[in-house]
Design a protein around this motif. Structure first.
Motif, PDB file in Angstrom:
ATOM      1  N   PRO A  60       0.764  -1.270   0.037  1.00 54.86           N
ATOM      2  CA  PRO A  60      -0.128  -0.042   0.038  1.00 54.86           C
ATOM      3  C   PRO A  60       0.893   1.360   0.004  1.00 54.86           C
ATOM      4  N   ALA A  61       0.397   2.331  -0.716  1.00 51.69           N
ATOM      5  CA  ALA A  61       0.964   3.610  -0.726  1.00 51.69           C
ATOM      6  C   ALA A  61       0.947   4.472   0.274  1.00 51.69           C
ATOM      7  N   ASP A  62       0.016   3.947   1.419  1.00 48.02           N
ATOM      8  CA  ASP A  62      -0.058   5.042   2.668  1.00 48.02           C
ATOM      9  C   ASP A  62       0.408   4.305   3.957  1.00 48.02           C
ATOM     10  N   LEU A  63       1.795   3.801   3.912  1.00 46.54           N
ATOM     11  CA  LEU A  63       2.352   3.211   5.001  1.00 46.54           C
ATOM     12  C   LEU A  63       2.727   4.330   5.775  1.00 46.54           C
ATOM     13  N   THR A  64       2.936   4.174   7.172  1.00 44.41           N
ATOM     14  CA  THR A  64       3.551   5.012   7.869  1.00 44.41           C
ATOM     15  C   THR A  64       5.059   4.732   8.079  1.00 44.41           C
ATOM     16  N   LYS A  65       5.807   5.661   8.659  1.00 41.97           N
ATOM     17  CA  LYS A  65       7.527   5.660   8.763  1.00 41.97           C
ATOM     18  C   LYS A  65       7.754   4.268   9.507  1.00 41.97           C
ATOM     19  N   ALA A  66       7.242   3.814  10.415  1.00 41.78           N
ATOM     20  CA  ALA A  66       7.455   2.607  10.974  1.00 41.78           C
ATOM     21  C   ALA A  66       7.128   1.537  10.368  1.00 41.78           C
ATOM     22  N   GLN A  67       6.101   1.307   9.597  1.00 45.05           N
ATOM     23  CA  GLN A  67       5.502   0.111   8.652  1.00 45.05           C
ATOM     24  C   GLN A  67       6.691   0.132   7.349  1.00 45.05           C
ATOM     25  N   ALA A  68       7.002   1.365   6.848  1.00 47.23           N
ATOM     26  CA  ALA A  68       7.789   1.225   5.603  1.00 47.23           C
ATOM     27  C   ALA A  68       9.140   0.736   6.339  1.00 47.23           C
ATOM     28  N   SER A  69       9.523   1.254   7.349  1.00 48.77           N
ATOM     29  CA  SER A  69      11.060   0.674   8.000  1.00 48.77           C
ATOM     30  C   SER A  69      10.861  -0.814   8.018  1.00 48.77           C
ATOM     31  N   GLU A  70       9.975  -1.494   8.467  1.00 49.67           N
ATOM     32  CA  GLU A  70       9.788  -2.791   8.762  1.00 49.67           C
ATOM     33  C   GLU A  70       9.585  -3.689   7.416  1.00 49.67           C
ATOM     34  N   HIS A  71       8.978  -2.748   6.489  1.00 51.04           N
ATOM     35  CA  HIS A  71       8.869  -3.656   5.299  1.00 51.04           C
ATOM     36  C   HIS A  71      10.343  -3.558   4.408  1.00 51.04           C
ATOM     37  N   ILE A  72      10.708  -2.284   4.571  1.00 53.58           N
ATOM     38  CA  ILE A  72      12.242  -2.393   4.165  1.00 53.58           C
ATOM     39  C   ILE A  72      13.322  -3.631   4.800  1.00 53.58           C
ATOM     40  N   ASP A  73      13.307  -3.542   5.936  1.00 52.42           N
ATOM     41  CA  ASP A  73      13.912  -4.557   6.620  1.00 52.42           C
ATOM     42  C   ASP A  73      13.805  -5.945   6.018  1.00 52.42           C
ATOM     43  N   ARG A  74      12.444  -6.298   6.102  1.00 49.99           N
ATOM     44  CA  ARG A  74      11.851  -7.498   5.516  1.00 49.99           C
ATOM     45  C   ARG A  74      12.306  -7.902   3.931  1.00 49.99           C
ATOM     46  N   LEU A  75      12.079  -6.772   3.063  1.00 44.23           N
ATOM     47  CA  LEU A  75      12.444  -6.865   1.680  1.00 44.23           C
ATOM     48  C   LEU A  75      13.865  -6.779   1.192  1.00 44.23           C
ATOM     49  N   GLN A  76      14.796  -6.260   2.181  1.00 41.75           N
ATOM     50  CA  GLN A  76      16.124  -6.173   1.938  1.00 41.75           C
ATOM     51  C   GLN A  76      16.492  -7.530   2.046  1.00 41.75           C
ATOM     52  N   GLN A  77      15.900  -8.131   2.969  1.00 41.92           N
ATOM     53  CA  GLN A  77      16.451  -9.796   3.595  1.00 41.92           C
ATOM     54  C   GLN A  77      15.921 -10.710   2.365  1.00 41.92           C
ATOM     55  N   LYS A  78      14.801 -10.311   1.821  1.00 42.23           N
ATOM     56  CA  LYS A  78      14.034 -11.199   0.695  1.00 42.23           C
ATOM     57  C   LYS A  78      15.068 -11.033  -0.581  1.00 42.23           C
ATOM     58  N   THR A  79      15.494  -9.719  -0.843  1.00 39.37           N
ATOM     59  CA  THR A  79      16.141  -9.456  -2.119  1.00 39.37           C
ATOM     60  C   THR A  79      17.566  -9.712  -2.142  1.00 39.37           C
ATOM     61  N   GLY A  80      18.200  -9.696  -0.816  1.00 42.63           N
ATOM     62  CA  GLY A  80      19.559  -9.794  -0.816  1.00 42.63           C
ATOM     63  C   GLY A  80      20.103  -8.517  -0.654  1.00 42.63           C
ATOM     64  N   ARG A  81      19.448  -7.379  -0.726  1.00 37.76           N
ATOM     65  CA  ARG A  81      20.100  -5.966  -0.645  1.00 37.76           C
ATOM     66  C   ARG A  81      20.588  -5.785   0.764  1.00 37.76           C
ATOM     67  N   GLY A  82      20.002  -6.455   1.864  1.00 40.04           N
ATOM     68  CA  GLY A  82      20.457  -6.442   3.219  1.00 40.04           C
ATOM     69  C   GLY A  82      21.782  -6.803   3.498  1.00 40.04           C
ATOM     70  N   GLN A  83      22.175  -7.786   2.600  1.00 41.47           N
ATOM     71  CA  GLN A  83      23.527  -8.389   2.764  1.00 41.47           C
ATOM     72  C   GLN A  83      24.552  -7.359   2.798  1.00 41.47           C
ATOM     73  N   SER A  84      25.699  -7.815   3.380  1.00 40.81           N
ATOM     74  CA  SER A  84      26.924  -6.916   3.632  1.00 40.81           C
ATOM     75  C   SER A  84      27.960  -7.792   2.829  1.00 40.81           C
TER      76      SER A  84
END
Length: 84
Positions: A60-84
């Motif tokens: 959804p395009a109407d996420l809060t800052k907190a919700q967006a942060s949680e989705h970013i963390d989750r999607l980084q893991q899923k896509t491998g972008r969160g790997q160092s």
């Protein structure tokens, strides 16, 4: 930019430090953020759009800052972008 912004000596403030930092508000769980219920930022929206496309998800395009942060963390893991 001051020396403390660019050096890694003990006691210096640096961005990108590893681990939890209880003195840094950004290290808090998003559910504890004072501004967590505000709409996500333009930067969060842009990055989430990229991550969601890469992950094959729609969000959804109407996420809060907190919700967006949680989705970013989750999607980084899923896509491998969160790997160092």
């Amino acid at each position: 930019m001051s020396d403390s912004d660019t050096t890694n000596g003990a006691g210096d403030d640096v961005l990108g430090a590893r681990g939890e930092d209880d003195t840094n508000p950004a290290s808090k769980d998003p559910s504890e953020w004072v501004t967590g219920d505000e709409p996500m930022t333009a930067s969060q929206r842009s990055y989430l759009d990229t991550l969601a496309r890469e992950a094959g998800e729609e969000l959804p395009a109407d996420l809060t800052k907190a919700q967006a942060s949680e989705h970013i963390d989750r999607l980084q893991q899923k896509t491998g972008r969160g790997q160092s």
